[in-house]
Design a protein around this motif. Structure first.
Motif: not given
Ligand SMILES: [Zn+2]
Length: 330
Positions: A109, A67, A70, A152-153
């Protein structure tokens, strides 16, 4: 040149058509794996760091920014690699710092065609834009990994604890998840189409790590993750202990789900991030523009708050909290 600007060496990488760690000499390598071309006919290279150990061992892949907004995973990889000495490393550590390069450039993203790369892995050879990008990631990079940590975030408008998603029924994967020192581990076999699931389908231990918020670099969470990944490499016998240890003893959940509002208004989430709640505890209240309380939302069962909404303006179906239910998977 102005005196307040100090110029460092920086710059440069080796362009390659695929990642082949076995062909690299021991030491540190900066590669760019060519995947596609952009609209100006320029090649898009996925930036990769490789620490090739002096001694044999597994190849651990750490991927960030599938993404594109992130970013905490990118900083985590940079800081981890600054502390790896290939002379004391057994095996190879590969850091794919930006998986979704076109999205990263756009602070987005998604891939530029509005598809989520983490829903369409392993892509299609003759597919549309995102599908062919995903396919080339799969065939040119991801096949080299014996272990995967996908970083990820959270998304905008919510905050997360530092948590891991992993198939806790897979023994080697569960070991990885426990070694990284997250606050919470959620058992999750991995939805089809994710980068994690596409790599795990080869039997490779693979976990997803959620590190804070998008489009920022959170120094504290990056540090915790960096120390945790080092612990994983120590656990795998690839590096000697460095004296820094992540906090272990995560809360383990066998499932989790978001709770959503049944109407719109101004949401005030009072539940604390990372806190355990009992069935019936107040999680949030919702009011109208005149300040009249419309709803009180309570915990439907005992659980732990994995994530929560930060944007108080919610429509019907807005997110409230991500509730984890403790216990081992059955
Ligand atoms: Zn993600």
């Amino acid at each position: 040149m102005s005196s307040w600007i100090e110029v460092h060496e920086g710059g440069g990488f080796l362009p390659v058509d695929a990642l082949r760690p076995s062909e690299l000499a021991p030491g540190m390598h900066r590669l760019g794996v060519h995947v596609v071309e952009d609209g100006a006919a320029r090649p898009v290279h996925v930036p990769i760091l490789v620490a090739k150990g002096a001694k044999p061992g597994p190849t651990v892949g750490i991927t960030a920014a599938v993404h594109g907004n992130e970013l905490n995973g990118i900083a985590t990889i940079h800081r981890l690699f600054r502390r790896i000495d290939p002379n004391e490393l057994s095996g190879t550590v590969v850091g794919v710092t930006i998986v979704n390069v076109p999205g990263f450039i756009r602070h987005d993203r998604l891939y530029p065609d509005a598809q989520d790369l983490n829903r369409i892995m392993p892509g299609k050879e003759n597919g549309n834009e995102a599908a062919v990008y995903a396919h080339r990631l799969s065939t040119r990079l991801l096949g080299a990994f014996d272990v995967l940590l996908d970083l990820h975030t959270a998304s905008f408008g919510r905050v997360n604890t530092l948590y891991v998603r992993a198939d806790m029924k897979h023994e080697a994967t569960a070991k990885l998840a426990r070694a990284i020192g997250a606050e919470i581990i959620i058992h999750n076999a991995g939805a089809d189409g994710t980068l994690r699931a596409s790599v795990a389908s080869r039997g490779v231990p693979a976990i997803t790590v959620e590190i804070g918020d998008p489009q920022v670099i959170d120094r504290d969470k990056v540090r915790l993750t960096r120390v945790g990944i080092r612990d994983v490499l120590e656990e795998l016998g690839m590096l000697p202990p460095d004296g820094e240890r992540a906090v272990h003893g995560a809360i383990e959940c066998h499932r989790s789900a978001w709770l959503f509002t049944d109407t719109g208004g101004l949401l005030d989430v009072t539940a604390r991030l990372g806190a355990r709640v009992k069935q019936g505890d107040v999680l949030a209240t919702l009011c109208d523009p005149w300040g009249r309380k419309l709803r009180t939302y309570r915990a439907p069962e005992d659980g732990v708050i994995i994530g929560k909404a930060t944007n108080p303006v919610v429509r019907t179906g807005g997110r409230i909290v991500h509730l984890g239910i403790e216990g081992a998977p059955s």
